[in-house]
Design a protein around this motif. Structure first.
Motif, short mmCIF file in Angstrom:
data_model
loop_
_atom_site.label_atom_id
_atom_site.label_comp_id
_atom_site.label_asym_id
_atom_site.label_seq_id
_atom_site.Cartn_x
_atom_site.Cartn_y
_atom_site.Cartn_z
N ASN A 191 0.79 -1.24 0.00
CA ASN A 191 0.00 0.00 0.00
C ASN A 191 0.81 1.28 0.00
O ASN A 191 0.39 2.29 0.57
N VAL A 192 1.98 1.24 -0.62
CA VAL A 192 2.82 2.44 -0.54
C VAL A 192 2.25 3.61 -1.35
O VAL A 192 2.66 4.75 -1.18
N ILE A 193 1.25 3.30 -2.25
CA ILE A 193 0.58 4.36 -3.01
C ILE A 193 -0.85 4.54 -2.50
O ILE A 193 -1.31 5.66 -2.32
N CYS A 194 -1.56 3.40 -2.27
CA CYS A 194 -2.95 3.51 -1.83
C CYS A 194 -3.24 2.52 -0.70
O CYS A 194 -3.10 1.32 -0.89
N PRO A 195 -3.51 2.93 0.52
CA PRO A 195 -3.71 4.31 1.00
C PRO A 195 -2.46 5.20 0.95
O PRO A 195 -2.59 6.41 0.92
N GLY A 196 -1.27 4.63 0.90
CA GLY A 196 -0.06 5.46 0.78
C GLY A 196 0.68 5.61 2.10
O GLY A 196 0.04 5.72 3.15
N VAL A 197 2.01 5.59 2.00
CA VAL A 197 2.86 5.78 3.18
C VAL A 197 4.03 6.70 2.79
O VAL A 197 5.19 6.26 2.74
N PRO A 198 3.76 7.96 2.51
CA PRO A 198 4.78 8.86 1.98
C PRO A 198 6.01 9.03 2.87
O PRO A 198 7.14 9.04 2.37
N ASP A 199 5.81 9.11 4.20
CA ASP A 199 6.97 9.32 5.08
C ASP A 199 7.89 8.10 5.07
O ASP A 199 9.11 8.22 5.04
N TYR A 200 7.27 6.89 5.03
CA TYR A 200 8.07 5.66 4.99
C TYR A 200 8.86 5.59 3.69
O TYR A 200 10.06 5.31 3.68
N LEU A 201 8.16 5.87 2.56
CA LEU A 201 8.81 5.81 1.24
C LEU A 201 10.02 6.74 1.20
O LEU A 201 11.11 6.38 0.75
N GLN A 202 9.82 7.97 1.67
CA GLN A 202 10.89 8.97 1.65
C GLN A 202 12.10 8.44 2.43
O GLN A 202 13.24 8.53 1.99
N TYR A 203 11.80 7.80 3.57
CA TYR A 203 12.88 7.31 4.44
C TYR A 203 13.68 6.19 3.76
O TYR A 203 14.89 6.29 3.60
N VAL A 204 12.98 5.12 3.34
CA VAL A 204 13.73 3.96 2.81
C VAL A 204 14.40 4.29 1.48
O VAL A 204 15.42 3.70 1.11
N ARG A 205 13.83 5.27 0.74
CA ARG A 205 14.42 5.60 -0.57
C ARG A 205 15.61 6.55 -0.44
O ARG A 205 16.44 6.63 -1.35
N ASN A 206 15.73 7.24 0.71
CA ASN A 206 16.84 8.21 0.88
C ASN A 206 17.86 7.78 1.92
O ASN A 206 18.94 8.35 1.96
N SER A 207 17.51 6.78 2.71
CA SER A 207 18.46 6.34 3.75
C SER A 207 19.60 5.52 3.12
O SER A 207 19.36 4.68 2.25
N LEU A 208 20.81 5.76 3.62
CA LEU A 208 21.96 4.99 3.11
C LEU A 208 21.93 3.56 3.65
O LEU A 208 22.71 2.72 3.24
N SER A 209 21.03 3.30 4.58
CA SER A 209 20.95 1.96 5.17
C SER A 209 20.04 1.02 4.41
O SER A 209 19.87 -0.13 4.81
N TYR A 210 19.40 1.51 3.34
CA TYR A 210 18.47 0.65 2.58
C TYR A 210 18.74 0.77 1.08
O TYR A 210 19.08 1.83 0.59
N LYS A 211 18.49 -0.36 0.40
CA LYS A 211 18.45 -0.39 -1.07
C LYS A 211 17.00 -0.68 -1.39
O LYS A 211 16.50 -1.75 -1.03
N SER A 212 16.30 0.27 -2.01
CA SER A 212 14.85 0.16 -2.14
C SER A 212 14.41 0.11 -3.60
O SER A 212 15.02 0.76 -4.45
N CYS A 213 13.36 -0.65 -3.88
CA CYS A 213 12.79 -0.62 -5.24
C CYS A 213 11.28 -0.83 -5.17
O CYS A 213 10.77 -1.45 -4.24
N TYR A 214 10.61 -0.29 -6.19
CA TYR A 214 9.14 -0.23 -6.19
C TYR A 214 8.58 -1.21 -7.23
O TYR A 214 9.07 -1.28 -8.35
N PHE A 215 7.59 -2.00 -6.80
CA PHE A 215 6.90 -2.93 -7.71
C PHE A 215 5.50 -2.40 -7.93
O PHE A 215 4.62 -2.52 -7.08
N LYS A 216 5.32 -1.78 -9.09
CA LYS A 216 4.02 -1.16 -9.40
C LYS A 216 2.96 -2.23 -9.56
O LYS A 216 3.22 -3.29 -10.12
N SER A 217 1.77 -1.96 -9.02
CA SER A 217 0.67 -2.92 -9.14
C SER A 217 -0.64 -2.15 -9.02
O SER A 217 -0.71 -0.99 -9.42
#
Ligand SMILES: Cc1cc(-c2n[nH]c(CCNC(=O)c3cc(-c4ccc(F)cc4)cc(O)c3O)n2)ccn1
Ligand SMILES: [Mg+2]
Length: 208
Positions: free
Chosen positions: A164-190
């Motif tokens: 549900n990173v788009i719907c309902p959405g978790v913008p703060d979480y996405l921003q964190y994992v996508r910008n933190s040097l401690s994570y390698k993040s990728c999105y699977f559109k569905s």
């Protein structure tokens, strides 16, 4: 009083699925959600290439659909701990998991993620998780991820899979994992389960 949607979903499982056959439980729930009533299961479209985790934490059980989807693939000895806040949902999920014959691999705990994450070591003997599936209250994804980091529950290579990173959405979480040097993040559109609305899964690997 009128039955609840989870109760009607459980009835559909008991009527249409074969005891001990997880795939038939998954198909019965997919059919119910597509043709009878929508329900907030992850659905039959949002799939990530199957990982081989031994220790899995699921935040947000609901009726146990994603629990069955993950647990059916676990090797013998592997374990899935799933947290559900709502007692009514938990009662339904226990029966769905039992119908699938997966109760030996799954431990369902009723309660809030923030109360149980700090207790994983002393209560379940879990040092670190291989896979965490975040599917609970959307405003808890980020604080609980930080809590898991602080409790030392993530190791180099632990995979966080967030629904549900788009719907309902978790913008703060996405921003964190996508910008933190401690994570390698990728999105699977569905799509949001059983609908045409965009949604997706974010897969983030903890780098330690
Ligand atoms: C604090 C804490 C909480 C929990 C906990 N347990 N159970 C949950 C359920 C959370 N899930 C959702 O709210 C959810 C919602 C939608 C949705 C709904 C309505 C729409 F219109 C569109 C989309 C879609 C989904 O896919 C979802 O997953 N949280 C467990 C432990 N500790
Ligand atoms: Mg979800």
């Amino acid at each position: 009083t009128r039955s609840t949607r989870p109760q009607r979903l459980l009835k559909a499982v008991q009527k249409n699925a074969t005891r001990g056959d997880p795939q038939s439980v998954i198909s019965a729930i997919d059919h119910f959600c597509r043709h009878s009533e929508w329900a907030m299961n992850i659905g039959d479209e949002k799939v990530v290439n199957e990982l081989n985790p031994e220790k899995v934490l699921e935040l947000g059980t609901y009726c146990g659909y994603s629990t069955v989807r993950i647990a059916r693939l676990l090797p013998p000895g592997a374990r899935l701990i799933t947290l559900e806040f709502n007692g009514d949902y938990a009662a339904i999920a226990r029966q769905v998991i039992a119908w699938a014959g997966l109760e030996d691999k799954v431990q369902l705990v009723e309660g809030a993620s923030e109360d149980w994450i700090p207790r994983m070591k002393e209560h379940f003997g879990i040092e670190t998780f291989d896979l965490v599936f975040l599917d609970h209250w959307k405003d808890r994804y980020l604080p609980d991820t930080k809590l898991m980091e602080d409790c030392g529950l993530l190791r180099k290579g632990t995979v966080l899979l967030a629904d549900n990173v788009i719907c309902p959405g978790v913008p703060d979480y996405l921003q964190y994992v996508r910008n933190s040097l401690s994570y390698k993040s990728c999105y699977f559109k569905s799509h949001l389960e059983y609908t045409k609305a965009e949604d997706g899964l974010e897969k983030s690997v903890f780098l330690g």
